[in-house]
Motif scaffolding. Structure first.
Motif, PDB file in Angstrom:
ATOM      1  N   SER A 163      31.395  40.586  50.873  1.00 22.54           N
ATOM      2  CA  SER A 163      32.627  41.007  50.974  1.00 22.54           C
ATOM      3  C   SER A 163      33.218  41.791  49.643  1.00 22.54           C
ATOM      4  N   THR A 165      33.784  40.281  46.773  1.00 22.27           N
ATOM      5  CA  THR A 165      34.715  39.413  45.917  1.00 22.27           C
ATOM      6  C   THR A 165      34.307  38.109  45.252  1.00 22.27           C
ATOM      7  N   ASN A 230      45.537  42.388  46.235  1.00 17.39           N
ATOM      8  CA  ASN A 230      44.312  42.605  46.559  1.00 17.39           C
ATOM      9  C   ASN A 230      44.051  42.248  48.064  1.00 17.39           C
ATOM     10  N   GLU A 232      43.940  39.036  49.580  1.00 20.29           N
ATOM     11  CA  GLU A 232      42.898  38.148  49.601  1.00 20.29           C
ATOM     12  C   GLU A 232      43.660  36.754  49.654  1.00 20.29           C
ATOM     13  N   ARG A 247      45.683  36.545  54.124  1.00 18.55           N
ATOM     14  CA  ARG A 247      45.591  38.034  53.811  1.00 18.55           C
ATOM     15  C   ARG A 247      46.737  38.939  54.262  1.00 18.55           C
ATOM     16  N   ASP A 283      40.608  34.217  45.965  1.00 17.50           N
ATOM     17  CA  ASP A 283      39.630  35.286  46.008  1.00 17.50           C
ATOM     18  C   ASP A 283      40.203  36.471  45.635  1.00 17.50           C
ATOM     19  N   SER A 285      39.171  40.580  45.409  1.00 15.47           N
ATOM     20  CA  SER A 285      38.401  41.836  45.843  1.00 15.47           C
ATOM     21  C   SER A 285      38.212  42.797  44.819  1.00 15.47           C
ATOM     22  N   ASN A 287      37.151  45.540  45.243  1.00 20.12           N
ATOM     23  CA  ASN A 287      36.992  46.968  45.633  1.00 20.12           C
ATOM     24  C   ASN A 287      38.474  47.512  45.027  1.00 20.12           C
TER      25      ASN A 287
END
Lengths: 321, 95
Positions: A163, A165, A230, A232, A247, A283, A285, A287
């Motif tokens: 993921s 993360t 993010n 998350e 999310r 969490d 991320s 990305n």
């Protein structure tokens, strides 16, 4: 107390894990686990470690673990931190597995050292590191300042390649959010206290908008916002209540941060076993961590809007009689 | 002018609120009392928390009002640090 480690407990599906914890008889801790596989969020390990730190090693019993992934508990330092024996052997790699083992932090200096150390351990670049350092610092400082926990904070983090993360957990066995918030606000339930704690500008140290010289009451709001931007999860558990930010859909343009966490996409419950203290899981991320700068713009807007609303609520017209 | 180089105190990530409070109480406020200009130099600092900046300057704004910003300058701030300082300054002026 009995804790059963299921085959899967991450923030998205942590509810059954929290509900099945047996936190009665706080002088003994028994740890059991799924026989086939154990895969859990660092916050779950922090919960077990925080419980175990309050008792003697002799009062902690961990059944012989059979799951193929049992070595994970050893690598994350659960047995070392609790000072209990384990027959699990692992080849200790140079900690390039991109995880932060369970760590107890009891003062400001330890926190500063911890933050310096975690970034190379997680192999993060400078842009990705901002959010992680931010989250860890604010969460641990909250514990050190407000929880009154003799054991300080237990922190852990893990990188998940699939993921992309970083998942962070932190737990304490201090006074809990309700008691802290009740120093300044009359929250009647643990859930209401969590709601207030997540609102920008609310701190247990004063009712004054703007906070004190030392507390603005914005730390948890920022962290929830980092998770939200993010897209998350963010979870906070204290007393019998748990709030979970769900999310967001991947559409940044329609993205709004709310001062009131109940206006965000969330789930909540008040039927958890009573946790004396606070647990947070978040969490992040990797990305989208380059959006930290965008996040700050969004936070500024939401923060100012909430402050203006609070001022408006507190405004009283003169009474002419 | 009092030039406060924060990097030597905080390291590259400014998060220690205790240090921020010490700088405020021991250097910024005494300097403002003497009508000195204060320069907060963030050179080398890659990031800062809102809590750190709040502990550093919020009470200055509360005690002396927005006029304190005429005597207080922020140097070598990267984009994120600038934004966090702006959040705290705006917040203190609105609250």
């Amino acid at each position: 107390m009995d804790i059963y480690l299921p085959n899967s407990a991450f923030l998205g599906n942590i509810d059954p894990f929290l509900r099945q914890m047996n936190l009665s008889e706080p002088t003994k801790l028994k740890i059991t686990a799924n026989k086939k596989w154990i895969s859990v969020h660092p916050a779950v390990l922090c919960i077990i470690a925080a419980l175990g730190l309050n008792m003697k090693p002799v009062d902690i019993g961990c059944e012989r673990l059979e799951a193929k992934s049992k070595h994970y508990l050893k690598r994350m330092g659960l047995f070392r931190l609790l000072n209990i024996e384990s027959d699990i052997s692992v080849t200790e790699h140079e900690p390039a597995g991109r995880f932060i083992p369970l760590t107890k932090i009891i003062n400001s200096e330890e926190l500063t050292r911890f933050i310096t150390d975690i970034i190379p351990l997680l192999h993060l670049g400078p842009e990705q590191a901002d959010s992680i350092k931010y989250v860890v610092s604010e969460l641990v400082r909250n514990v050190l300042e407000h929880s009154g926990s003799k054991q300080g904070a237990v922190v852990s983090a893990q990188y998940y390649r699939k993921s992309n993360t970083i998942r962070i957990g932190i737990a304490d066995t201090g006074v809990g959010i309700k008691k802290t918030i009740n120093n300044a606000y009359p929250a009647e339930t643990h859930l209401e206290a969590i709601r207030l704690a997540l609102m920008p500008g609310v701190t247990g140290t004063t009712q004054r908008i703007g906070g004190t010289d030392y507390n603005a009451g914005a730390g948890l709001f920022f962290i929830k916002s980092i998770a939200q931007v993010n897209r998350e999860f963010f979870m906070i558990f204290s007393g019998d209540a748990m709030y979970k930010l769900l999310r967001n859909k991947p559409d940044m343009r329609r993205f709004t941060l709310h001062g009131d966490p109940f206006k965000d996409r969330h789930s909540k419950r008040e039927d958890c076993p009573h946790w004396q203290g606070t647990v947070v899981g978040v969490d992040i991320s990797l990305n989208s961590t380059k959006e930290f700068s965008i996040l700050l713009d969004l936070i500024r807007d939401a923060y100012m809007k909430t402050i203006k609303e609070r001022k408006k609520e507190e405004y009283r017209a003169p009474r002419f009689i | 002018m009092i030039d406060i180089k924060l990097m030597g105190l905080t390291g590259s990530f400014a998060e220690n609120k205790d240090l921020a409070r010490e700088v405020r109480l021991n250097t910024i406020i005494p300097g403002l009392e003497k009508k000195e200009e204060i320069l907060l130099d963030f050179e080398g600092i890659e990031g800062a928390t809102q809590s750190f900046i709040h502990a550093l300057i919020s009470d200055v704004l509360r005690k002396y009002g927005p006029g304190a910003l005429d005597k207080l300058s922020f140097k070598n701030c990267n984009e994120n640090v600038r934004k966090i300082i702006t959040i705290v300054v705006d917040y203190m002026q609105e609250s």
